[in-house]
Every structure is written in C-alpha cells, then in structure tokens.
Design an enzyme around this catalytic site. Structure first.
Site, PDB file in Angstrom:
ATOM      1  N   GLU A 137       0.790  -1.216  -0.059  1.00 60.39           N
ATOM      2  CA  GLU A 137      -0.010  -0.110   0.019  1.00 60.39           C
ATOM      3  C   GLU A 137       1.016   1.154  -0.207  1.00 60.39           C
ATOM      4  OE1 GLU A 137      -3.785   1.607   2.485  1.00 60.39           O
ATOM      5  OE2 GLU A 137      -2.593   0.073   3.491  1.00 60.39           O
ATOM      6  N   LYS A 160      -9.358   3.200  -2.787  1.00 58.16           N
ATOM      7  CA  LYS A 160      -9.679   2.570  -1.438  1.00 58.16           C
ATOM      8  C   LYS A 160     -10.926   3.084  -0.966  1.00 58.16           C
ATOM      9  CE  LYS A 160      -7.597   1.094   2.870  1.00 58.16           C
ATOM     10  NZ  LYS A 160      -6.344   1.411   3.673  1.00 58.16           N
ATOM     11  N   CYS A 208      -6.020  -3.459   2.159  1.00 56.48           N
ATOM     12  CA  CYS A 208      -5.576  -3.408   3.443  1.00 56.48           C
ATOM     13  C   CYS A 208      -6.812  -3.650   4.344  1.00 56.48           C
ATOM     14  CB  CYS A 208      -4.942  -2.069   3.903  1.00 56.48           C
ATOM     15  SG  CYS A 208      -3.801  -2.318   5.609  1.00 56.48           S
ATOM     16  N   SER A 265      21.436  -0.995  33.433  1.00 64.31           N
ATOM     17  CA  SER A 265      21.450  -1.041  34.951  1.00 64.31           C
ATOM     18  C   SER A 265      21.668  -2.304  35.498  1.00 64.31           C
ATOM     19  CB  SER A 265      20.038  -0.334  35.314  1.00 64.31           C
ATOM     20  OG  SER A 265      19.058  -1.206  35.044  1.00 64.31           O
TER      21      SER A 265
END
Length: 745
Positions: free
Chosen positions: A51, A121, A190, A378
């Site tokens: 896309e 789309k 999509c 750490s």
C-alpha cells in the site's frame, strides 16, 4: 466473463515485502524496480506491491501537500519508462491520487506501459495508530458499495503520460479487470479485508480469480495469526487466489511494518515471505492452476446461488476489458502448480519481542546517520532487554553482511562503522563493539549484583562497556540546593519527608539522563571516531501505564524499543534469548527481582527490610512494592482499560469475575489505586520517548492512546459507584452476582 477456454490455465504470480521510507521517492522507486525485476526472473506475469509503496505509507500530513502527489506521478512515469511493466508483467502499484478535489489511496494497475485502472480504497483505517481519513476520502463512486453507476469514471493523466506513453485518460473506479485471456483480477486494499462486508466476497461472486491486497500493516504482538486466518478463511470460503503484499521496516515513525507477504489459494498457503528480515526487497512467487479455483467454487452449491443472484445487479456485472494481447496465463507443459506450505511460519511472542525491535532499530540507525547507540545499562530486566535487542540486531547484521559482502546491509554496516570495503564484521561481538555503547551509572545505592550483571552482559554481547559512579554529580547538585536554602533533604529512612525522599531519588535518575546525552555526544570523539550516538530508553509499557518513572530520567531518550512491551513478555524474551544466543547471564537477570536502587541499601536493611536477596547483594527496594501493584496486575489493567475500553466501574465489575478469589472490596481498592496513579501520572505520557509499537494497550499519548493528561484524580463519581457496588455485594449472600443484576436493571 469469458473464462480462459482455449488459453492456458496456469498463471505465475508474485508478491513482495518492500522496506519503503516515507518521502524517499528515489529509494522507493529503486526498490519497486528491483521487485519487478525479481518477479520477471521468476517467470511471474502479475506483481503486487504494498500500500502506498511509491510515496511510503507513513507520510501522514505530507499527504496534504500537493508535492507528494506530483512526485508520485513522476515516480510512476519513471517506473513505466524503466520497463517495470514491460514483457507482459501486470503490475499493481500503490500511490495516492488527487481526483476531482479529493485525495484517494489508490492502486494503479498497469501493463506494457499502459495504465489499465486506478482503483481507489473504499474503507479507510482509522483505529489505533491509523488516521487515514485525515488524509484520504473513502471512495463511494462507480463500482463501489453504494455507487449507482455501472460505468467507471475517467481521470485525466498528467501530461508526461500523453507525451511518453500516448495515454491521455485512465478508468477510475473499483471494477475488476479482465485480461485478454479471460483471467480476471481484482483489488482489495488493506483495511477492506478486515471489514464485515469485505471486498473479496463481492469480487469472488463476480467470478474474479485473482485478488491482490497491497497493505501497510504494522507489527503487533500475536497479530500475524489473525492476518493469516483472515486470508486463509477468505479463500477457503470463496475460493480463488489471494495475494498479500506488505511494507516491512521502519518507514519513519514508531511503527514497524512486518512484511509477511503471502500467496493463498483455496484456503492453502502457497508462499510466505519473512516477517523479520534486513532485506530491502523480498519477492515470493507461486504458480496456480486456475481450473482448481473454478472447480473449487463449482463444488459449493451455495456459492453458485449467491453468484447468480449477484449477477442480477448490473453494477456487479461490469468489468474492464483489456486488449486481447494482454494475457497473463500460460500454456507451458514445464510449469507445475506450487504445492501448499505444510505449516506457515509464525514466530513466538518471545521472538517477536526481540526480532521486531531489532529490525526497527537497524532501519533507524542506518537512515538517521548516527554512529551507533548509547544505553544506560542498569543490569535490570528492562535495560538488559534493550541491550539484548541491539545484540540480536548485531547478529542479524553480521549474518546478512557475511552472506552478501556486496549487498546493501554490508554497505550500510561499513558506512556506520567507518570501515573500508571489503570489510564485514567477523562476529556479532565485533559489530556490537562498534555500534553499542553501554554504561552502568552507579551510586552509593547500587548493589553489587546489578553492577556485576551489567558488566557480564556487556561482555557477552560485546558492547563498549563502562562502569562509573555519579555520586559526585549528585553531591554537587545537593550542595547547590543547600547553599541556596540552607537545608539538605534526607531519605525517609533517615528522618526525611516523602517529598525529600522522592527528590533524592529523582535527582539520581535525572542526572543519569544528563550523563547519557553527554556520553552519547562525546564517546565517538573519545574513541577517535566521528558522528553521534542515539540514546536508547528502557521503560516498559506497564511502567508507562502506571507512571512509575521519573520524568526526564533514563526513560527520556531518542528511542525506546521496549516502550510498548510488557514486563512479563520481556522476561520471557530474556529467557528465550539466553538459550538462542548463549548469553547465559540473561536467565539470571530474568529471575532477579526488579529494583530501582535509588534508596540506601544499609538503612533499608536496618529498618527491618532484610531479605535473603539483600544478604546476597540484591537491593531490597523492589519495584512492585513501590508501585503497590504487580506487573501482572498492570498488564490486566492495561488490557481492560484500552482493549476492553473499560472505565473504573466497568473494570471493577469485570475484575470481580476474573479475580474471583478476592473479595469485591479488595478488587475495588486495587482498581481505585490503579486509576489514581494512572491519572496523576498521565502527564508523563505527553513527553514519552518515541517507542516501538508492539502492544495493543500501549499508553503512548502522542499517536496511539489519545486521552487527557489533566484528570480529577479523585474520580468522585466513578469511585463512589464502586464503593456502592462493594457495599451491595457485601450485603448480599450471593455476593457480586446480585450487584451485577442490580446494575442491569
């Protein structure tokens, strides 16, 4: 539709993962061309791309600029001029198009230097990280649901297409196309796959054999299973061949697009591209016998009934015909259909936690121009997880560079490490020593255990590791305060107030952030190199949700690869990585109790807090005790708050059922405690470091979790209702069941 009678029934199809970058038009163009070249080499006659591949998916508000659209047309013309669509390769490109005053997210279908269709789309993604309707309009014209016309609209193409390709107009709409051999091809973009009325259903009932879905789908833990099941179920129910293309990589933001391109036919996976990889272009192909599709559909009586009914709607019978010479099927006795994959590759969550952020960091590093990373290490689970992710990145980079010393990964590796060709790293440790700089910033409150773990992890991964003390900095700041006000704050165990105690803890944390940026700027100079280092943060999603962090401490950085990953998932990842990479210290770190080490050790022990861990050199200031809740509880709160959309009252009601071993009063107190700390600390999410998005309940305020940051932290109405429900539950012999029934009345 005429079908392919008299023509071949075999067709070779290609789809791809592309590592596109928003607004990198030249780079995007090169990667698209390479995918077309590989598709042709594989004998494919149809190539599907992701896309918005021409512009990059993540342009966001740059889609509001006309420059973006103009550059996309320039790239499309260059693609066709460079021969991407030559040799009978039907290409399905993704790019934005401005049509009649509206911006559309489109597919461009082209073959032999001619645009056959521009397909907009129809359903836009607007949930979670997506804001597509901010940039685009959902198409409602001809051929789409709700459209009245059975004829496609036409768009006037830019002048360059008339000059170079003698094409003035192109069809614009959602119709499928039929090739000269009768093979029909349709598009689903999509989000349309995820909708209740998915486009592929209508296309299948219209007889379309091939459906291409160019997608821009980001990684989220455990999401690939959903994607696989949707696509397999689509073709299992309707028949047909379904191609899925996706971007892969960091295209400029918090998201990692995780590739995983697929070819699925009649419910069976024929080809799958990698989900996590450093390759810029991955192309997969499969050969399909179209007769298998027709036979499969004809064997389902209900499919035939619904297909016949759909044919009564004139809008659903229209199809765009192409020139008779445009054929994609083949009569080739040497071709054989591709056999299904027995088991598609799905990574475990532990692998996803490690490999996804590792690929994201590599893209960010090579595209930012930085010389490496700086990480305050750490020795705890969070910073060690970040170090592990960078270590995994170095393993992936080293493997890719060694396998192809002339490839893109090797070139990027040499550029970042300031080495000359043909150098490639001989081991992941050599790579890590070039790009990862770790420093343990201890104080008088630090334990021997964390100091040792940080050093051993640095040695195992191969980082350039330092162990320093910052007590002199803390003392200097306190001296300035004392000189100004004539007072010196004390820890609570030494008689100080809570405000004094927190201030003393926070000054240590904030000085670590200052030191981190100082070292990140000057360490390359110290080592005789050029450039700067990106500072990595290491706050997990649960601590962000509760606000258990100091504002502008080491959670403030340039990037945070674990900011949307839970503590539970991180510990599982450490155990997995300890075995996968043989970094044995990770298992020890995963089993150690989380601690901030900001209060004095001796005084904690003297006040009755001594434990076996304290005696063994572990710090007895524990995170879960400081927070007043466990990490497991935080994960549950986060899931209910975001994914289940619960406020305080509805969360209380759900947890009364989930935590049925606790009394309603205990549950109520826990829920109220969480929402108090969540709301009082919400302001910290406004300055949160950009984090890799991995978890659906991320509290990232900048893009994903949009909520206020100034709350009435007493939650008067909500907490009052919870108290009333607790009283009703305690007064009823049936407990919480009665209060639930009362609430429903």
């Amino acid at each position: 539709m005429t079908g392919t009678f008299g023509s071949g029934t075999l067709v070779t199809l290609a789809t791809c993962n592309l590592n596109q970058w928003a607004l990198d038009f030249d780079g995007n163009l090169d990667r698209i061309l390479e995918s077309c070249r590989q598709a042709k080499v594989s004998g494919a006659s149809y190539r599907l791309g992701p896309e918005l591949e021409i512009s990059g998916y993540g342009c966001e508000d740059h889609f509001l600029e006309t420059d973006t659209f103009a550059h996309c047309w320039e790239s499309l013309a260059k693609l066709m001029e460079s021969g991407a669509t030559d040799d009978g390769l039907l290409c399905d490109f993704g790019m934005p198009v401005l049509f009649r005053g509206a911006r559309y997210n489109c597919r461009i279908l082209a073959i032999n230097r001619k645009i056959l269709l521009i397909r907009p789309k129809t359903s836009l993604a607007d949930n979670g990280n997506y804001r597509e309707s901010r940039y685009f309009t959902a198409y409602r014209g001809s051929g789409s649901n709700g459209g009245n016309s059975s004829e496609p609209e036409e768009i006037i193409l830019p002048a360059v297409f008339q000059e170079k390709f003698q094409q003035h107009k192109a069809p614009f709409g959602t119709f499928p196309i039929q090739m000269g051999d009768g093979v029909s091809v349709g598009c689903e973009s999509c989000e349309e796959l995820w909708t209740p009325q998915a486009t592929h259903i209508d296309l299948a009932l219209r007889g379309v054999e091939i459906v291409g879905n160019g997608s821009g789908s980001h990684h989220e833990l455990r999401k690939l299973n959903q994607r696989l099941e949707l696509i397999r179920s689509a073709t299992r129910k309707c028949g047909g061949v379904y191609l899925y293309a996706n971007q892969r990589g960091c295209d400029g933001g918090r998201l990692y697009f995780d590739g995983g391109a697929l070819i699925v036919c009649n419910g069976q996976v024929l080809a799958q591209a990698p989900q996590f990889s450093l390759s810029d272009v991955d192309v997969v192909t499969a050969t399909v016998d179209l007769d298998d599709i027709r036979s499969y559909r004809a064997s389902i009586p209900s499919f035939g009934i619904q297909s016949a009914a759909a044919a009564q709607d004139i809008r659903k019978t229209r199809i765009i015909d192409t020139d008779p010479g445009c054929k994609i099927s083949k009569l080739d006795t040497k071709l054989t259909p591709t056999s299904p994959i027995s088991s598609p590759n799905v990574h475990s969550p532990e692998e996803e936690c490690c490999l996804g952020p590792a690929c994201w960091l590599w893209d960010y590093l090579r595209r930012s121009g930085a010389a490496g990373f700086f990480l305050p290490l750490s020795g705890g689970a969070d910073s060690s997880s970040v170090a592990t992710i960078v270590g995994a990145m170095c393993c992936m980079v080293t493997e890719a560079a060694q396998s192809n010393p002339d490839g893109t990964v090797a070139d990027d590796c040499r550029r970042i490490c300031h080495k000359e060709k043909p150098w490639v790293p001989t081991s992941p440790k050599e790579m890590a020593n070039c790009v990862l700089h770790t420093t343990f910033m201890g104080t008088e409150n630090s334990s021997e255990s964390t100091t040792s773990r940080a050093k051993r992890l640095g040695e195992a991964i191969g980082s350039y590791h330092l162990s320093i003390k910052i007590d002199v900095m803390v003392s200097s700041v306190l001296q300035v305060f004392a000189a100004t006000f004539g007072k010196t704050p004390q820890y609570s165990v030494r008689g100080g107030t809570q405000s004094e105690d927190l201030a003393l803890q926070n000054i240590q944390a904030r000085l670590r952030m200052v030191t981190a940026y100082l070292f990140a700027q000057l360490l390359p100079w110290v080592r005789g190199r050029q450039g700067f280092l990106l500072v990595l943060g290491s706050a997990n999603v649960d601590e962000g949700l509760r606000g258990y962090m100091t504002k502008y401490d080491c959670s403030s950085a340039d990037l945070n690869p674990i900011g949307a990953i839970s503590k539970g998932d991180l510990k599982k990842m450490l155990v997995w990585a300890a075995q996968r990479y043989q970094w044995e210290v990770l298992a020890e770190i995963a089993g150690a109790p989380p601690t901030a080490e900001l209060r004095p050790i001796a005084e904690v022990i003297a006040c009755g807090g001594v434990t076996a861990n304290s005696a063994a050199g572990e710090h007895s200031q524990l995170d879960e005790e400081d927070m007043g809740m466990t990490y497991a509880e935080l994960g549950m709160y986060g899931t209910l708050r975001k994914l289940a959309r619960c406020g305080p009252v509805s969360m209380f009601r759900k947890l009364c059922s989930i935590w049925n071993t606790l009394s309603p009063r205990e549950v109520g107190e826990k829920v109220k405690r969480f929402f108090y700390y969540y709301s009082v600390n919400r302001h910290k999410m406004c300055t949160i470091t950009p984090s890799y998005h991995a978890e659906g309940y991320s509290p990232d305020d900048n893009r994903f979790d949009l909520r206020q940051f100034l709350y009435n932290v007493k939650w008067p109405r909500q907490f009052t209702v919870i108290d009333q429900l607790v009283e009703h539950a305690e007064a009823s012999p049936r407990g919480s069941t009665k209060e639930t029934e009362m609430e429903k009345q």
